[in-house]
Design a protein around this motif. Structure first.
Motif, PDB file in Angstrom:
ATOM      1  N   UNK A  74     -13.106   5.661  -2.995  1.00 56.25           N
ATOM      2  CA  UNK A  74     -13.647   7.009  -2.790  1.00 56.25           C
ATOM      3  C   UNK A  74     -13.636   7.460  -1.331  1.00 56.25           C
ATOM      4  N   UNK A  75     -12.890   6.741  -0.484  1.00 63.53           N
ATOM      5  CA  UNK A  75     -12.725   7.183   0.897  1.00 63.53           C
ATOM      6  C   UNK A  75     -11.391   6.665   1.423  1.00 63.53           C
ATOM      7  N   UNK A  76     -10.968   7.209   2.538  1.00 62.89           N
ATOM      8  CA  UNK A  76      -9.662   6.865   3.093  1.00 62.89           C
ATOM      9  C   UNK A  76      -9.520   5.398   3.446  1.00 62.89           C
ATOM     10  N   UNK A  77     -10.591   4.790   3.958  1.00 62.00           N
ATOM     11  CA  UNK A  77     -10.520   3.377   4.334  1.00 62.00           C
ATOM     12  C   UNK A  77     -10.303   2.493   3.105  1.00 62.00           C
ATOM     13  N   UNK A  78     -11.054   2.744   2.039  1.00 64.08           N
ATOM     14  CA  UNK A  78     -10.873   1.964   0.814  1.00 64.08           C
ATOM     15  C   UNK A  78      -9.462   2.184   0.254  1.00 64.08           C
ATOM     16  N   UNK A  79      -8.984   3.422   0.295  1.00 63.73           N
ATOM     17  CA  UNK A  79      -7.641   3.728  -0.208  1.00 63.73           C
ATOM     18  C   UNK A  79      -6.573   2.981   0.588  1.00 63.73           C
ATOM     19  N   UNK A  80      -6.719   2.935   1.895  1.00 65.34           N
ATOM     20  CA  UNK A  80      -5.748   2.222   2.726  1.00 65.34           C
ATOM     21  C   UNK A  80      -5.743   0.737   2.413  1.00 65.34           C
ATOM     22  N   UNK A  81      -6.919   0.153   2.229  1.00 68.98           N
ATOM     23  CA  UNK A  81      -7.005  -1.281   1.942  1.00 68.98           C
ATOM     24  C   UNK A  81      -6.411  -1.600   0.573  1.00 68.98           C
ATOM     25  N   UNK A  82      -6.704  -0.778  -0.433  1.00 65.33           N
ATOM     26  CA  UNK A  82      -6.130  -1.002  -1.757  1.00 65.33           C
ATOM     27  C   UNK A  82      -4.627  -0.778  -1.736  1.00 65.33           C
TER      28      UNK A  82
END
Length: 136
Positions: A74-82
């Motif tokens: 639900x945020x850019x950081x989580x999206x980048x890590x996934x």
């Protein structure tokens, strides 16, 4: 005015979303609710058994830590890590050949679900981005 750091983050996220769009099929997720970009709990075992011995608070191999990876994208950081997880597992680089490998069907299900979650996350984050200062 947008700070240089915010501008850089916005630009990075834009590239991430373009990359996701270009690499994923344009079909709706069958099992995932597009409004809720969350990896299913059924995938925790795969991460625990095949990733966390090397990518944890203590080891952080390759500078990557997955033990604290939120299942809600639900945020850019989580999206980048996934996205890193998706890229590394799709390429076959992870897990390394000399480490325990997930069953092919479990890996395929994991990657399929993650791809759909990332599409849903892109949509959700683009909508929220349209309302953010980066959209200006």
């Amino acid at each position: 005015m947008i700070s240089p750091k915010a501008s850089s983050i916005c630009a990075g996220f834009a590239l991430l979303t373009i990359g996701i769009s270009a690499t994923l099929p344009l079909q709706p997720a069958a099992a995932a609710d597009p409004a809720q970009p969350v990896m299913g709990d059924q995938h925790r075992a795969l991460l625990k058994e095949n990733c966390l011995s090397c990518h944890n608070e203590t080891k952080k191999k390759g500078g990557i830590r997955l033990d604290d990876l939120p299942f809600a994208v639900n945020n850019g950081q989580a999206a980048e890590r996934w996205q890193q997880v998706l890229d590394q597992m799709n390429s076959g680089d992870m897990p390394p050949e000399d480490e325990k490998q997930p069953e092919k069907s479990a890996k395929a299900n994991f990657l399929d679900d993650l791809a759909h979650v990332m599409v849903a996350a892109r949509r959700t984050l683009q909508t929220s981005r349209a309302r953010s200062p980066c959209a200006g």
